[in-house]
Scaffold this active site. Structure first.
Site, PDB file in Angstrom:
ATOM      1  N   ASP A   7     -85.639 -11.232  38.591  1.00 54.34           N
ATOM      2  CA  ASP A   7     -85.894  -9.943  37.928  1.00 54.34           C
ATOM      3  C   ASP A   7     -85.834  -8.736  38.849  1.00 54.34           C
ATOM      4  OD1 ASP A   7     -88.421  -9.897  39.252  1.00 54.34           O
ATOM      5  OD2 ASP A   7     -89.255  -8.805  37.542  1.00 54.34           O
ATOM      6  N   GLU A   8     -85.289  -8.915  40.034  1.00 53.69           N
ATOM      7  CA  GLU A   8     -85.376  -7.851  41.022  1.00 53.69           C
ATOM      8  C   GLU A   8     -84.095  -7.765  41.839  1.00 53.69           C
ATOM      9  OE1 GLU A   8     -88.598  -7.258  44.417  1.00 53.69           O
ATOM     10  OE2 GLU A   8     -89.033  -8.878  43.031  1.00 53.69           O
TER      11      GLU A   8
ATOM     12  N   ASP B 261     -86.847  -3.428  39.284  1.00 59.87           N
ATOM     13  CA  ASP B 261     -87.770  -4.547  39.065  1.00 59.87           C
ATOM     14  C   ASP B 261     -88.178  -4.544  37.588  1.00 59.87           C
ATOM     15  OD1 ASP B 261     -89.736  -6.448  39.031  1.00 59.87           O
ATOM     16  OD2 ASP B 261     -90.968  -5.540  40.595  1.00 59.87           O
TER      17      ASP B 261
HETATM   18  P1  TTP Z   1     -92.738  -9.840  39.518  1.00 58.67           P
HETATM   19  O1  TTP Z   1     -91.668  -8.802  39.438  1.00 58.67           O
HETATM   20  O2  TTP Z   1     -93.561  -9.926  40.747  1.00 58.67           O
HETATM   21  O3  TTP Z   1     -93.755  -9.622  38.317  1.00 58.67           O
HETATM   22  P2  TTP Z   1     -93.486  -9.211  36.835  1.00 58.67           P
HETATM   23  O4  TTP Z   1     -92.072  -8.841  36.598  1.00 58.67           O
HETATM   24  O5  TTP Z   1     -94.016 -10.289  35.938  1.00 58.67           O
HETATM   25  O6  TTP Z   1     -94.434  -7.972  36.642  1.00 58.67           O
HETATM   26  P3  TTP Z   1     -94.243  -6.482  37.201  1.00 58.67           P
HETATM   27  O7  TTP Z   1     -94.163  -5.637  35.973  1.00 58.67           O
HETATM   28  O8  TTP Z   1     -95.453  -6.203  38.023  1.00 58.67           O
HETATM   29  O9  TTP Z   1     -92.967  -6.473  37.996  1.00 58.67           O
HETATM   30  O10 TTP Z   1     -92.122 -11.278  39.255  1.00 58.67           O
HETATM   31  C1  TTP Z   1     -91.040 -11.506  38.388  1.00 58.67           C
HETATM   32  C2  TTP Z   1     -91.194 -12.832  37.646  1.00 58.67           C
HETATM   33  O11 TTP Z   1     -91.330 -13.889  38.603  1.00 58.67           O
HETATM   34  C3  TTP Z   1     -92.441 -12.898  36.798  1.00 58.67           C
HETATM   35  O12 TTP Z   1     -92.232 -12.424  35.480  1.00 58.67           O
HETATM   36  C4  TTP Z   1     -92.812 -14.344  36.835  1.00 58.67           C
HETATM   37  C5  TTP Z   1     -92.275 -14.847  38.147  1.00 58.67           C
HETATM   38  N1  TTP Z   1     -93.377 -15.024  39.113  1.00 58.67           N
HETATM   39  C6  TTP Z   1     -93.889 -16.308  39.305  1.00 58.67           C
HETATM   40  O13 TTP Z   1     -93.412 -17.281  38.721  1.00 58.67           O
HETATM   41  N2  TTP Z   1     -94.944 -16.453  40.183  1.00 58.67           N
HETATM   42  C7  TTP Z   1     -95.504 -15.400  40.857  1.00 58.67           C
HETATM   43  O14 TTP Z   1     -96.454 -15.574  41.621  1.00 58.67           O
HETATM   44  C8  TTP Z   1     -94.941 -14.082  40.659  1.00 58.67           C
HETATM   45  C9  TTP Z   1     -95.512 -12.890  41.378  1.00 58.67           C
HETATM   46  C10 TTP Z   1     -93.893 -13.948  39.781  1.00 58.67           C
HETATM   47 MG    MG Z   2     -91.024  -7.560  37.852  1.00 58.55          MG
END
Ligand code: TTP
Ligand code: MG
Length: 351
Positions: A105-106, A12
């Protein structure tokens, strides 16, 4: 087939959209940065500096600005994030054939076939990502998807965490039930009312009890609370479309009525797309009609957004095909460009 011990890695990216924007603008280093809409918008995400002020994904922008008045707010640039996502996926493909992307991103990777220690593999993947994109990723390593995903959150940002087989039992004892895959707010409340807070508590409930309270999901709860998860890493699981449909009490007999019924369906579709799938590119739209004799027809044409005018035309086209037969169900939807497909439209190998 004998199952054997599986090696699953969940990767992630750290504050993905914000991290990309910061890489593009080095002058933002050290500042709280968020990506999202300004007027009446929400944050898609924010960097870790902004999180110190209490800013979070999905938080209304005005609220984030109240918490952090000097927050740097940047507009969303999906094309750029998709491009980065593809670079990351190329790296995943170097390590495993079984890659299941969950979002831009995952992803889950099944690296059971590699002889190396999966923790070393995860570290190598993260190194490759850093070299290639100058972005950081976190990883979770375990014998199944459920545990790997929980673990990737544990050492965020830029870290990794492994749950080894002999640690599962102790790990699950204290894990809050909210962490279980499929337990949303409402199920969590229902479980809490039974006096259960942790997976350890949940383990005390016999399967028949769980079955009585939660039906089919009871079996999942029984297993997941023990850290058991048989789900395979499935490379073809990505969402291909989003749609909604409605069956009517009274048959729809004219195309004018049909158009009237279609309007709220399109609004909901647009909302669903905006809220949940905005990171996906739209390839085509479709309208489906089910006639009173239960035969179905679907009209479709290419479009790049949830286009109400075009969807209305599709309804009329489908209606024509019915030759005046009454309709009992109307559906409207859009199909996505596959995630692995390049911005140029060219197909890439990995997915
Ligand atoms: P996430 O992996 O949930 O969050 P993140 O990568 O920003 O932060 P973390 O370090 O905690 O992993 O989500 C990945 C991307 O998806 C994030 O950068 C933006 C998008 N996203 C949205 O558009 N809306 C949302 O509600 C969430 C949770 C994420
Ligand atoms: Mg993330």
């Amino acid at each position: 087939m004998e199952e054997g011990r599986r090696k699953i890695i969940h990767i992630d990216m750290d504050c993905f959209y914000a991290a990309i924007e910061m890489r593009e603008r080095p002058e933002l280093k050290g500042l709280p940065v968020a990506v999202g809409g300004r007027k009446r918008g929400v944050l898609t995400t924010c960097n870790y500096e902004a999180r110190k002020y209490g800013c979070r994904s999905a938080m209304p922008t005005f609220q984030a600005l109240e918490r952090c008045p000097h927050l740097v707010l940047l507009p969303v640039r999906f094309e750029l994030y998709r491009q980065e996502s593809q670079r990351i996926r190329k790296i995943f493909a170097e390590f495993a054939d079984l890659v299941e992307p969950l979002s831009l991103d995952e992803a889950y990777l099944d690296v059971s076939h590699l002889r190396s220690n999966p923790e070393a593999v995860a570290a190598e993947i993260r190194d490759r990502i850093r070299e290639t994109t100058q972005l950081t990723a976190s990883a979770g390593i375990a014998a199944n998807k459920f545990l790997a995903k929980i673990a990737s959150d544990w050492r965020k940002p830029d870290g990794q965490f492994a749950i080894r087989e002999d640690e599962v039992e102790a790990f699950m004892k204290t894990l809050p039930i909210e962490k279980i895959w499929g337990v949303g707010q409402r199920t969590a409340e229902k479980i809490h009312r039974l006096g259960v807070r942790t997976c350890g508590d949940l383990q005390q409930m016999p399967l028949v009890e769980l079955d009585r309270h939660f039906g089919k999901f009871g079996r999942d709860l029984y297993e997941l609370s023990r850290g058991i998860d048989h789900r395979r890493v499935n490379p073809n699981r990505e969402r291909k479309s989003v749609s909604n449909e409605r069956t009517f009490f009274e048959d729809v007999t004219t195309s004018e009525q049909g158009l009237e019924k279609l309007t709220p369906l399109i609004e909901e579709l647009a909302e669903d797309y905006r809220d949940k799938h905005r990171d996906r590119r739209i390839r085509e739209g479709f309208v489906k009609l089910k006639f009173t004799d239960f035969s179905i027809t679907t009209a479709q044409r290419s479009m790049q957004e949830v286009d109400a005018t075009e969807l209305r035309k599709l309804l009329l086209e489908a209606w024509e095909r019915g030759g005046g037969r009454p309709v009992r169900l109307i559906g409207a939807g859009v199909r996505f460009v596959p995630l692995g497909e390049g911005e140029s439209g060219g197909q890439m190998r990995m997915f």
